[in-house]
Design a protein around this motif. Structure first.
Motif, short mmCIF file in Angstrom:
data_model
loop_
_atom_site.label_atom_id
_atom_site.label_comp_id
_atom_site.label_asym_id
_atom_site.label_seq_id
_atom_site.Cartn_x
_atom_site.Cartn_y
_atom_site.Cartn_z
N GLU A 106 1.05 -1.17 -0.70
CA GLU A 106 0.15 -0.32 0.05
C GLU A 106 1.05 1.72 -0.38
O GLU A 106 0.64 2.27 -0.82
N GLN A 107 1.97 1.45 0.72
CA GLN A 107 2.79 2.60 0.74
C GLN A 107 3.10 2.66 -0.55
O GLN A 107 3.51 3.73 -1.24
N LEU A 108 4.00 1.70 -1.20
CA LEU A 108 4.51 1.87 -2.66
C LEU A 108 3.25 2.31 -3.31
O LEU A 108 3.81 2.98 -4.84
N LYS A 117 1.71 11.00 -7.27
CA LYS A 117 1.75 9.70 -7.99
C LYS A 117 2.69 8.73 -7.40
O LYS A 117 3.25 9.05 -6.23
N ALA A 118 2.13 7.40 -7.68
CA ALA A 118 3.10 6.12 -6.52
C ALA A 118 3.76 6.64 -6.54
O ALA A 118 4.72 6.64 -7.25
N PRO A 119 5.08 6.33 -5.54
CA PRO A 119 6.39 5.77 -5.90
C PRO A 119 6.84 4.60 -6.37
O PRO A 119 7.72 5.51 -7.15
N MET A 120 6.36 3.85 -6.42
CA MET A 120 6.74 3.06 -7.35
C MET A 120 4.99 2.39 -8.64
O MET A 120 4.47 3.07 -8.19
N SER A 121 6.48 2.87 -9.82
CA SER A 121 5.75 2.85 -11.37
C SER A 121 4.79 1.42 -11.31
O SER A 121 5.27 -0.18 -10.26
N GLU A 122 4.18 1.19 -11.78
CA GLU A 122 2.96 -0.49 -12.45
C GLU A 122 4.20 -1.36 -12.53
O GLU A 122 4.05 -2.36 -12.26
N GLY A 150 13.24 5.33 2.58
CA GLY A 150 13.51 4.90 3.39
C GLY A 150 12.87 5.19 4.37
O GLY A 150 12.30 4.49 5.51
N SER A 151 10.71 5.08 4.19
CA SER A 151 10.42 5.32 5.12
C SER A 151 9.22 4.30 4.64
O SER A 151 8.31 4.41 4.05
N VAL A 152 9.50 3.26 5.65
CA VAL A 152 8.39 1.88 5.84
C VAL A 152 8.37 1.20 6.86
O VAL A 152 9.09 1.21 7.45
N ASN A 153 6.70 1.16 6.68
CA ASN A 153 5.96 -0.58 8.10
C ASN A 153 7.36 -1.37 7.62
O ASN A 153 7.41 -1.93 7.27
N LEU A 154 8.04 -1.37 8.95
CA LEU A 154 9.38 -2.34 9.18
C LEU A 154 8.69 -3.61 9.51
O LEU A 154 9.18 -4.60 8.66
N VAL A 155 7.63 -4.03 10.10
CA VAL A 155 7.12 -5.45 10.74
C VAL A 155 6.43 -5.40 9.47
O VAL A 155 6.59 -7.05 9.30
N SER A 156 5.93 -5.04 8.41
CA SER A 156 4.89 -4.79 6.63
C SER A 156 6.24 -5.59 5.94
O SER A 156 6.08 -6.92 6.20
N THR A 186 -3.80 -6.54 -3.82
CA THR A 186 -5.37 -5.48 -4.12
C THR A 186 -4.87 -4.31 -3.44
O THR A 186 -5.27 -3.32 -3.59
N ASP A 187 -3.43 -5.07 -2.44
CA ASP A 187 -3.31 -3.74 -1.03
C ASP A 187 -2.42 -2.29 -2.74
O ASP A 187 -2.87 -1.73 -2.52
N TYR A 188 -1.84 -2.59 -3.45
CA TYR A 188 -1.43 -2.30 -4.60
C TYR A 188 -2.20 -1.25 -5.32
O TYR A 188 -2.61 0.26 -5.33
#
Length: 197
Positions: A106-108, A117-122, A150-156, A186-188
Motif C-alpha cells: 500500500e505504501q508503494l 503519483k505512486a512512488p513505484m510504477s505499476e 526509506g520510510s517503511v512499515n518495518l514489521v509489514s 490488492t493493496d497496491y
C-alpha cells in the motif's frame, strides 16, 4: 513460520534502532553495500540480528532459512524511518476500532506528500512481484525502499519478506487468495491513484 510475533517484532525494531545507535561501527553501511543476501551472512550486524531474534524465539536461527534472515537484515538496514500510517484501505472511519497500519505494498502505491503519483510504477511493482531469484527480489526490494525514501512499515516489510521466501521455496498452495502476490496486488492497486498512468 508465518508472521512475526509481537516479541519478534519488538526485537526487530530494537535491532533496527541498534543500527542507529552504533554509527561509528559502520554496521548499517556494510549491510547497505551488500549486493545480495549472501553478502550479508558474514557481517557482524547480521550475527547481532540473529542473536536478538534467538533471544525472543529460541532456535530462530535454526528454524528460519539463513537467506530469509539475511534478506530481512539487509532490507531493514535501508529503512530510515519506521513509518506507521493508518491504512486507507482497511480502516472503517465510522468505528473506533484499532487502526490497521498501511502495509508495504500500500505504501508503494500511496503518493507521498506533495506528489500526485505512486512512488513505484505499476511496471516496477509487477517486476518486484515476479522476481525470479532471491537476488533479484532483494535488489528490487532495496529499490522499492529507496523509492519510499526509506520510510517503511518495518514489521509489514519483514513479514512480506518471510512470506515471499516461504512461497519461493514451496509450490503454490491450494488457497491462492492467501498468497503474497494476491495481497500485494490488492493493496497496491486499491491504493493506486486513479489518475495514475
Amino acid at each position: 513460520m508465518d508472521k512475526l510475533t509481537f516479541e519478534e517484532s519488538n526485537a526487530l525494531k530494537n535491532w533496527h534502532a541498534w543500527l542507529d545507535k552504533n554509527p561509528g561501527h559502520g554496521d548499517r553501511a556494510r549491510l547497505r553495500r551488500a549486493d545480495s543476501p549472501e553478502d550479508i551472512l558474514l557481517t557482524d550486524a547480521f550475527f547481532h540480528f540473529l542473536h536478538r531474534m534467538d533471544q525472543v524465539t529460541p532456535n530462530w536461527s535454526q528454524n528460519t532459512p539463513m537467506l530469509t534472515s539475511a534478506c530481512m537484515a539487509g532490507a531493514l538496514s535501508h529503512v530510515k524511518t519506521d513509518k506507521l500510517t493508518p491504512s486507507r484501505l482497511y480502516n472503517n472511519k465510522e468505528t473506533d476500532a484499532p487502526k490497521k497500519m498501511a502495509g508495504f505494498a500500500e505504501q508503494l502505491a500511496t503518493p507521498q506528500e506533495g506528489k500526485g503519483k505512486a512512488p513505484m510504477s505499476e511496471l516496477r511493482f509487477q517486476q518486484l512481484q515476479k522476481s525470479p531469484t532471491v537476488d533479484d527480489f532483494y535488489r528490487r526490494l532495496i529499490r522499492a525502499i529507496r523509492l519510499l525514501d526509506g520510510s517503511v512499515n518495518l514489521v509489514s516489510l519483514a513479514n512480506d519478506i518471510i512470506q515471499w521466501h516461504q512461497e519461493f521455496a514451496k509450490p503454490i498452495g491450494r488457497e491462492p487468495a492467501k498468497r503474497l502476490a494476491v495481497r500485494w496486488a490488492t493493496d497496491y492497486f486499491t491504493a493506486l491513484p486513479k489518475n495514475s498512468d
